[in-house]
Design a protein around this motif. Structure first.
Motif, mmCIF file in Angstrom:
data_model
loop_
_atom_site.group_PDB
_atom_site.id
_atom_site.type_symbol
_atom_site.label_atom_id
_atom_site.label_comp_id
_atom_site.label_asym_id
_atom_site.label_seq_id
_atom_site.Cartn_x
_atom_site.Cartn_y
_atom_site.Cartn_z
ATOM 1 N N VAL A 189 34.740 31.278 56.450
ATOM 2 C CA VAL A 189 35.021 30.610 57.723
ATOM 3 C C VAL A 189 33.690 30.558 58.461
ATOM 4 N N GLN A 190 33.254 29.358 58.777
ATOM 5 C CA GLN A 190 31.950 29.162 59.413
ATOM 6 C C GLN A 190 30.844 29.835 58.588
ATOM 7 N N ASP A 191 30.910 29.671 57.283
ATOM 8 C CA ASP A 191 29.913 30.187 56.337
ATOM 9 C C ASP A 191 29.900 31.708 56.210
ATOM 10 N N LYS A 192 30.867 32.400 56.801
ATOM 11 C CA LYS A 192 30.951 33.857 56.670
ATOM 12 C C LYS A 192 32.164 34.203 55.815
ATOM 13 N N PRO A 193 32.005 35.147 54.862
ATOM 14 C CA PRO A 193 33.138 35.488 53.996
ATOM 15 C C PRO A 193 34.345 35.982 54.798
ATOM 16 N N LEU A 194 35.505 35.423 54.503
ATOM 17 C CA LEU A 194 36.744 35.861 55.135
ATOM 18 C C LEU A 194 37.322 37.052 54.391
ATOM 19 N N VAL A 195 37.102 37.084 53.083
ATOM 20 C CA VAL A 195 37.698 38.093 52.210
ATOM 21 C C VAL A 195 36.751 38.314 51.037
ATOM 22 N N GLU A 196 36.850 39.465 50.408
ATOM 23 C CA GLU A 196 36.070 39.708 49.191
ATOM 24 C C GLU A 196 36.472 38.671 48.138
ATOM 25 N N PRO A 197 35.546 38.245 47.278
ATOM 26 C CA PRO A 197 35.903 37.273 46.236
ATOM 27 C C PRO A 197 37.136 37.729 45.443
ATOM 28 N N ILE A 198 38.033 36.768 45.190
ATOM 29 C CA ILE A 198 39.271 37.058 44.466
ATOM 30 C C ILE A 198 39.083 36.601 43.021
ATOM 31 N N GLN A 199 39.131 37.545 42.098
ATOM 32 C CA GLN A 199 38.762 37.278 40.712
ATOM 33 C C GLN A 199 39.948 37.015 39.790
ATOM 34 N N GLN A 200 41.126 36.850 40.338
ATOM 35 C CA GLN A 200 42.289 36.609 39.489
ATOM 36 C C GLN A 200 42.292 35.167 38.983
ATOM 37 N N PRO A 201 42.221 34.939 37.672
ATOM 38 C CA PRO A 201 42.201 33.577 37.135
ATOM 39 C C PRO A 201 43.422 32.771 37.593
ATOM 40 N N GLY A 202 43.167 31.513 37.945
ATOM 41 C CA GLY A 202 44.254 30.626 38.348
ATOM 42 C C GLY A 202 44.582 30.653 39.829
ATOM 43 N N PHE A 203 43.920 31.514 40.596
ATOM 44 C CA PHE A 203 44.287 31.646 42.008
ATOM 45 C C PHE A 203 43.937 30.395 42.814
#
Length: 195
Positions: A153-167
């Motif tokens: 959001v506005q170039d700042k991470p909202l959440v840690e990267p989500i690594q679940q395939p297909g998400f």
């Protein structure tokens, strides 16, 4: 001195003559016709506005490596891919989170939601961590070449990267699934080009 002056004038002339990055405007939102993600150029497949009652809520663009006009092709397109959302009004975190969950329930069978429940809960909590998202805020949901989902959001991470395939495809189904957030927005996103 004269040579320096001539060089400066030529530099400015070349800058002025350089073509500007093409953009698509939707209300107060702007979408570049292409972006680069993970070293890969992505093209604006289509863009449209999500409305509720008489209010414009957000504008959205879908970026893919190759143009597509069918929902299934977009949902199964290889990464990288991206969704760019620009808010056209203030939106509470609770409203944003509720719309996301409702969109998933409308477009995914329960077993799919169960399989992704931990990732969905992580994203929902991250969205709720902001009480409000301001008008003109830009939310970028992207999938890198490894299938990892990044949300800023506005170039700042909202959440840690989500690594679940297909998400990423799961989230994209909110707008391109059988019961999309808005039929006209789905049509616009699947135009296959920005123009």
């Amino acid at each position: 001195m004269v040579r320096t002056l001539i060089a400066l004038i030529l530099s400015y002339a070349l800058l002025a003559a350089a073509p500007a990055q093409a953009e698509i405007k939707l209300g107060s939102a702007t979408f570049p016709e292409s972006i680069t993600l993970d070293g890969t150029p992505l093209h604006l497949n289509g863009a449209g506005i999500r409305s509720k009652f008489i209010f414009h809520v957000y504008a959205m663009g879908l970026y893919l490596p190759q143009p597509v006009t069918l929902a299934e092709a977009a949902l199964t397109s290889p990464p990288p891919r991206a969704i760019r959302i620009q808010l056209l009004r203030d939106l509470s975190g609770a409203t944003f989170a509720d719309a996301l969950i409702e969109g998933l329930k409308q477009n995914q069978p329960q077993e799919a939601l169960t399989a992704y429940q931990a990732s969905i809960d992580t994203l929902r909590q991250a969205i709720l961590s902001h009480s409000e998202y301001k008008e003109n805020s830009v939310v970028l949901i992207s999938e890198d070449k490894n299938g990892t989902v990044h949300i800023t959001v506005q170039d700042k991470p909202l959440v840690e990267p989500i690594q679940q395939p297909g998400f990423f495809s799961l989230l994209l189904s909110i707008w391109l699934g059988p019961k999309p957030a808005q039929d006209s927005l789905k049509t616009e996103l699947l135009k296959g080009s920005a123009s």
